[in-house]
Structure formats: structure tokens, C-alpha cells
Design a protein around this motif. Sequence first.
Motif, PDB file in Angstrom:
ATOM      1  N   LYS A   2      34.098 -48.422 -20.143  1.00 49.61           N
ATOM      2  CA  LYS A   2      35.081 -47.553 -20.748  1.00 49.61           C
ATOM      3  C   LYS A   2      34.914 -47.572 -22.258  1.00 49.61           C
ATOM      4  O   LYS A   2      34.762 -48.621 -22.861  1.00 49.61           O
ATOM      5  N   LEU A   4      36.452 -45.929 -26.034  1.00 49.38           N
ATOM      6  CA  LEU A   4      37.442 -45.160 -26.766  1.00 49.38           C
ATOM      7  C   LEU A   4      36.707 -44.320 -27.788  1.00 49.38           C
ATOM      8  O   LEU A   4      35.918 -44.833 -28.581  1.00 49.38           O
ATOM      9  N   ASP A  17      34.930 -48.414 -30.917  1.00 46.74           N
ATOM     10  CA  ASP A  17      34.570 -49.829 -30.957  1.00 46.74           C
ATOM     11  C   ASP A  17      33.360 -50.108 -31.839  1.00 46.74           C
ATOM     12  O   ASP A  17      33.088 -51.248 -32.186  1.00 46.74           O
ATOM     13  N   LYS A  80      46.349 -44.701 -30.985  1.00 41.11           N
ATOM     14  CA  LYS A  80      45.823 -44.791 -29.626  1.00 41.11           C
ATOM     15  C   LYS A  80      45.802 -46.226 -29.145  1.00 41.11           C
ATOM     16  O   LYS A  80      46.123 -46.497 -28.003  1.00 41.11           O
ATOM     17  N   LYS A  81      45.427 -47.157 -30.027  1.00 41.91           N
ATOM     18  CA  LYS A  81      45.378 -48.550 -29.596  1.00 41.91           C
ATOM     19  C   LYS A  81      46.756 -49.026 -29.179  1.00 41.91           C
ATOM     20  O   LYS A  81      46.909 -49.697 -28.189  1.00 41.91           O
ATOM     21  N   HIS A  84      47.531 -47.218 -25.965  1.00 44.34           N
ATOM     22  CA  HIS A  84      46.655 -47.705 -24.900  1.00 44.34           C
ATOM     23  C   HIS A  84      47.124 -49.065 -24.399  1.00 44.34           C
ATOM     24  O   HIS A  84      47.116 -49.320 -23.205  1.00 44.34           O
ATOM     25  N   SER A  89      48.264 -42.876 -22.349  1.00 46.76           N
ATOM     26  CA  SER A  89      47.012 -42.312 -22.840  1.00 46.76           C
ATOM     27  C   SER A  89      47.142 -40.805 -23.036  1.00 46.76           C
ATOM     28  O   SER A  89      46.311 -40.040 -22.601  1.00 46.76           O
ATOM     29  N   ILE A  94      42.024 -39.727 -29.672  1.00 51.53           N
ATOM     30  CA  ILE A  94      41.063 -40.679 -29.129  1.00 51.53           C
ATOM     31  C   ILE A  94      41.078 -40.488 -27.629  1.00 51.53           C
ATOM     32  O   ILE A  94      42.122 -40.413 -27.014  1.00 51.53           O
ATOM     33  N   ASP A  96      39.856 -41.658 -23.782  1.00 45.51           N
ATOM     34  CA  ASP A  96      39.260 -42.655 -22.899  1.00 45.51           C
ATOM     35  C   ASP A  96      38.148 -41.953 -22.139  1.00 45.51           C
ATOM     36  O   ASP A  96      38.330 -40.878 -21.600  1.00 45.51           O
TER      37      ASP A  96
END
Length: 106
Positions: A2, A4, A17, A80-81, A84, A89, A94, A96
Motif C-alpha cells: 500500500k 500513500l 513515504d 491524510k495521515k 488515515h 480515507s 492523498i 491510498d
Amino acid sequence: MKALLLNIGFGNVVVADRIVAIVSPGSAPIKRLKEDAKEQGRLIDATYGRKTRAIVVTESNHVILSAINPETAAMRMLGKKVSHEMGESHDEDIVDSEIDSTEVDE
């Protein structure tokens, strides 16, 4: 796997990431970083001809020019973090995404 994805404007996305820094383009050291990346073929211009407002630096030392403000990009990442982690979501900035590990060039 997965991943982001961070929307950096005009439908362009970066794997969140892999981002090391999102900075303003005004200072001399950042201008040198941009020029060095251009000379070495590591510069990606995602501004669509608009003014560069943010420079995204990735783990692979690629330098990405974006037309959105650094603060906007940071808020998209943070928003988003937080969502998430809470199991939500619905943020469109952002995404997924399921990425097959054979498709990711590491």
C-alpha cells in the motif's frame, strides 16, 4: 504493498513515504539544489508552466517542482495521515493505492 500518494497539483502525485522535504524555492541553497538536479537529470517539472512555489526532494535525490505552496502540500500530507490513522480515507489530496512491488522501481 500500500502506498500513500500526495497530489502535488494538476493530477501529479508523489509517493508520500519517499518524500524527504518540501521546501520553498527562494533561498540560494535550494536554487543550487535545483540547478544541480537539472544538470544531473534528476529534475522533474510538474508546474505545467506556472510559477514554482514548492520543491519536493525525494529519497532518490530527485527534485520535483510544484506549483502548490509548501504549506498546502504539508497540510495535505498531515490531513491524510491524521484521517488515515483514524480509519477515514475520504481525502482526495492523498490517495491510498495498491501497488504491485514489481511496478515500483527501487
